[in-house]
Structure formats: C-alpha cells, structure tokens
Scaffold this motif. Structure first.
Motif, mmCIF file in Angstrom:
data_model
loop_
_atom_site.group_PDB
_atom_site.id
_atom_site.type_symbol
_atom_site.label_atom_id
_atom_site.label_comp_id
_atom_site.label_asym_id
_atom_site.label_seq_id
_atom_site.Cartn_x
_atom_site.Cartn_y
_atom_site.Cartn_z
ATOM 1 N N LEU A 101 14.026 20.739 -34.035
ATOM 2 C CA LEU A 101 13.288 19.611 -33.463
ATOM 3 C C LEU A 101 14.208 18.745 -32.603
ATOM 4 C CD1 LEU A 101 10.534 18.329 -33.471
ATOM 5 C CD2 LEU A 101 11.226 16.957 -35.399
ATOM 6 N N THR A 102 15.446 18.543 -33.069
ATOM 7 C CA THR A 102 16.405 17.764 -32.280
ATOM 8 C C THR A 102 16.698 18.446 -30.950
ATOM 9 O OG1 THR A 102 17.374 17.086 -34.366
ATOM 10 C CG2 THR A 102 18.650 16.658 -32.395
ATOM 11 N N LEU A 103 16.899 19.772 -31.002
ATOM 12 C CA LEU A 103 17.177 20.506 -29.766
ATOM 13 C C LEU A 103 16.021 20.401 -28.782
ATOM 14 C CD1 LEU A 103 18.891 23.734 -31.107
ATOM 15 C CD2 LEU A 103 19.869 22.083 -29.564
ATOM 16 N N ILE A 104 14.803 20.522 -29.310
ATOM 17 C CA ILE A 104 13.633 20.446 -28.430
ATOM 18 C C ILE A 104 13.525 19.068 -27.796
ATOM 19 C CG2 ILE A 104 11.119 20.441 -28.441
ATOM 20 C CD1 ILE A 104 12.057 23.173 -28.502
ATOM 21 N N GLY A 105 13.728 18.024 -28.615
ATOM 22 C CA GLY A 105 13.617 16.679 -28.090
ATOM 23 C C GLY A 105 14.640 16.400 -27.001
ATOM 24 N N LEU A 106 15.904 16.760 -27.264
ATOM 25 C CA LEU A 106 16.945 16.500 -26.279
ATOM 26 C C LEU A 106 16.774 17.371 -25.050
ATOM 27 C CD1 LEU A 106 20.230 15.887 -28.221
ATOM 28 C CD2 LEU A 106 19.014 14.360 -26.711
ATOM 29 N N SER A 107 16.296 18.599 -25.236
ATOM 30 C CA SER A 107 16.112 19.487 -24.095
ATOM 31 C C SER A 107 15.031 18.943 -23.160
ATOM 32 C CB SER A 107 15.765 20.890 -24.585
ATOM 33 O OG SER A 107 15.520 21.714 -23.509
ATOM 34 N N GLY A 108 13.961 18.381 -23.752
ATOM 35 C CA GLY A 108 12.947 17.762 -22.913
ATOM 36 C C GLY A 108 13.483 16.549 -22.186
ATOM 37 N N GLN A 136 16.004 17.906 -19.538
ATOM 38 C CA GLN A 136 15.441 18.919 -18.630
ATOM 39 C C GLN A 136 16.385 20.120 -18.464
ATOM 40 O OE1 GLN A 136 12.154 18.729 -16.789
ATOM 41 N NE2 GLN A 136 12.076 17.762 -18.769
ATOM 42 N N VAL A 137 16.843 20.656 -19.604
ATOM 43 C CA VAL A 137 17.646 21.873 -19.565
ATOM 44 C C VAL A 137 16.942 22.924 -20.405
ATOM 45 C CG1 VAL A 137 19.877 20.846 -19.098
ATOM 46 C CG2 VAL A 137 19.044 20.962 -21.432
ATOM 47 N N VAL A 138 17.183 24.205 -20.057
ATOM 48 C CA VAL A 138 16.486 25.296 -20.722
ATOM 49 C C VAL A 138 17.241 25.755 -21.967
ATOM 50 C CG1 VAL A 138 17.554 27.232 -19.531
ATOM 51 C CG2 VAL A 138 15.169 27.385 -20.216
ATOM 52 N N ASP A 139 18.484 25.286 -22.148
ATOM 53 C CA ASP A 139 19.318 25.810 -23.233
ATOM 54 C C ASP A 139 18.749 25.477 -24.621
ATOM 55 O OD1 ASP A 139 22.270 26.202 -21.624
ATOM 56 O OD2 ASP A 139 20.789 24.859 -20.768
ATOM 57 N N GLY A 140 18.107 24.310 -24.745
ATOM 58 C CA GLY A 140 17.573 23.924 -26.043
ATOM 59 C C GLY A 140 16.563 24.916 -26.596
ATOM 60 N N PRO A 141 15.483 25.211 -25.856
ATOM 61 C CA PRO A 141 14.523 26.195 -26.350
ATOM 62 C C PRO A 141 15.145 27.567 -26.604
ATOM 63 C CG PRO A 141 13.569 24.955 -24.568
ATOM 64 C CD PRO A 141 14.981 24.509 -24.673
ATOM 65 N N ILE A 142 16.138 27.969 -25.772
ATOM 66 C CA ILE A 142 16.788 29.253 -26.009
ATOM 67 C C ILE A 142 17.499 29.237 -27.355
ATOM 68 C CG2 ILE A 142 18.630 30.763 -25.218
ATOM 69 C CD1 ILE A 142 16.460 31.054 -23.373
ATOM 70 N N PHE A 143 18.218 28.138 -27.635
ATOM 71 C CA PHE A 143 18.915 28.061 -28.915
ATOM 72 C C PHE A 143 17.935 27.985 -30.065
ATOM 73 C CE2 PHE A 143 23.412 28.062 -29.038
ATOM 74 C CZ PHE A 143 23.774 27.978 -27.717
#
Lengths: 100, 198
Positions: free
Chosen positions: A44-51, A54-61
């Motif tokens: 959830l933290t990765l998704i929030g920060l990725s949004g 605006q980087v694609v790395d969060g959803p990939i991780f």
C-alpha cells in the motif's frame, strides 16, 4: 485527489499491527498471516508513493512482492506441516531446541 | 470530492480493523476470514488509487491463492481441536514488550511518513491511472525489469519443488498428521458397506 499521507499512515499502522501480531501470537499460522499483513502494508505504501511521484517502479515492485509472498506461502505452510508431523503442534513455544 | 476522501478513509479503517482482528482472534479460521476482509479492503484502496489491475491481482493472488493455502493448512492440521494451545498469546512480559515495540514502530513510521512528505516533489498527477495500466506495467516488466522477472519465475519454481519436498512423507514412518483423522477416514467406508448390505 487523495493526499499521499493517507496510504502512508494506513501502511505504517498496518505494518505495526502485523509486527505486534508476530510478536504476541504463538500460533505459527497466525504469525504467518501477520507477516502477510506487513507485506500488504508495504504494498500500500509503494502504491501511494508511486501515484504521488508518477513512477512505474512502485506497481512493478508490488507485483514482485506478490510473487515472493506466494512463494513464501507455499514454502512456509509446507514447513508448518513438516513441523506438525514432528511434534503434533504448531505452537512456536514448543520449537526451542536452539535455545542455549 | 469529500465523498472520495470519506470512501478512502472508510476502506482504510476497514484495513486497520481487519488487521487488528487477525491478531485478536483466538481461532485461526476467524483470523483467516479477517485477513480476507483486509485483503479486500486493500484491493478497494488500490482501485481508489486508480489501479484496478493491481486490485484484481491483489484479489487473485492474496485472496485467491495465499488465503486458500492458509485455510487448507488449517484444515489439514485439524487446528479446530481443543487442548493444543492454538489460541494462545505470549504471557505478560513478552506481551508488554510486543506492545512497546509495535507502538514504537507505529509512531516512528508515522513520523517518517508525515515528515518525509516535505521532501517530496509536488505531485504531477497523484493518480495511478496511466502509470499502472496493464500496458505500461507490461512494457516495464519486459524491458527494465526483465532480469528480476525471470528471477521471480525461477523463485516460484524453486518454491514449488521446496513445498513438495518438505511435505513429502518419509518412507516407513507413520505420519503424526494422519493420527487425528485415522478413525474418521476408516469409519465412513465401513458404514457405507454395512448400509449397503442392510
């Protein structure tokens, strides 16, 4: 849109709940579920920060973490079954043969 | 817009309530159902972040695969039987230490989450709608992250082999896991035969 602090705070609290559960429970399966809670908090933290950034790395991780969680579930639950065969319990207090 | 925030907070509180219930329930099956609730709420949060694809993956992998494995293990180990100490918590000193560690972790992470926000650049869009679309994810997965992707597939293969090896019964030993069900598995066929003959 959603402030980035919402997912970060929810993730922080969920991670703490999971860590507390791992420390306070003695049933190995419930400890495993608490580890899954912690993994979800990180996702959830990765998704929030990725949004936010605006980087694609969060959803990939997040996808890699899900793959690792699936592997962990398969091996971890197999370990529980092997432990249960040996001692007929999965209370972690009974597995202390490494104690000095 | 305020409704959007309220929906997000609603599901966020659902996540936290489910997490607390996982820890608090004595019966592992109840914990598993609470965990399912938590996974569903996290999937709802993913949708609110603009990424329905990840929400579906969350439901399929976590709720569909991992949780089913957990429930199957609970069933295989016959954890419903009393007297095995399966609902136990650690006693007071450890419980207090766990509470202190958990609270300290929560405060620390919250401080980091709030204070670190000042360092972040201003959001360009704050939504994942374009970032986390299946097309974008697929392109990133097969170009920049190709090596981790392949390593993940090897990891899953090793996990399959490991699970099979770990649960394989050693030759010539009576497995303790079968003992609780020994009379249950033998009894029904005998009952069926008698019923058929009668």
């Amino acid at each position: 849109m959603i402030p980035v602090s919402y997912p970060l705070l929810i993730g922080a609290l969920l991670f703490s709940i999971g860590a507390f559960g791992v420390l306070v429970r003695r049933n190995a399966i419930i400890m495993f579920m608490c580890i899954e809670l912690m993994l979800n908090a990180v996702n959830l933290t990765l998704i929030g920060l990725s949004g936010h950034l605006q980087v694609v790395d969060g959803p990939i991780f997040v996808m890699f973490i899900m793959a690792v969680a699936a592997a962990e579930a398969a091996v971890g639950l197999a370990i529980f079954i092997a432990l249960y065969r040996r001692k007929a319990t999965i209370d972690v207090a009974n597995f202390n043969i490494l104690k000095g | 817009m305020i409704a959007y925030h309220l929906i997000y907070i609603f599901f966020g509180l659902g996540v936290l309530a489910g997490g607390v219930n996982v820890v608090a329930q004595k019966n592992p099956v109840n914990s598993a159902i609470s965990l399912l609730f938590t996974f569903m709420c996290v999937a709802a949060l993913y949708i609110l972040h603009g990424s329905p694809f990840l929400a579906m993956i969350q439901i399929i992998v976590y709720a569909g695969a991992i949780l089913i494995l957990v429930v199957f293990t609970i069933m295989l180990l016959a954890l419903r039987e009393p007297g095995r100490g399966l609902g136990k918590f650690w006693t007071m000193p450890q419980k207090l230490a766990a509470l202190i560690v958990g609270a300290a972790l929560a405060v620390e992470l919250a401080i980091v989450a709030v204070q670190g926000l000042g360092d972040l650049a201003a959001p360009a869009g704050a939504s994942l709608a374009e970032i986390a679309s299946p097309a974008t994810l697929g392109k990133a997965l097969f170009s920049k992250y190709l090596l981790p992707f392949e390593v993940a597939s090897v990891l899953l293969l090793v996990a399959i082999v490991g699970a099979v090896v770990l649960t394989r019964r050693p030759h010539g030993t009576a497995a303790a896991i079968d003992a609780p069900h020994a009379d249950e598995t033998i009894a029904p066929p005998a009952g069926d035969e008698q019923g058929g003959q009668a």
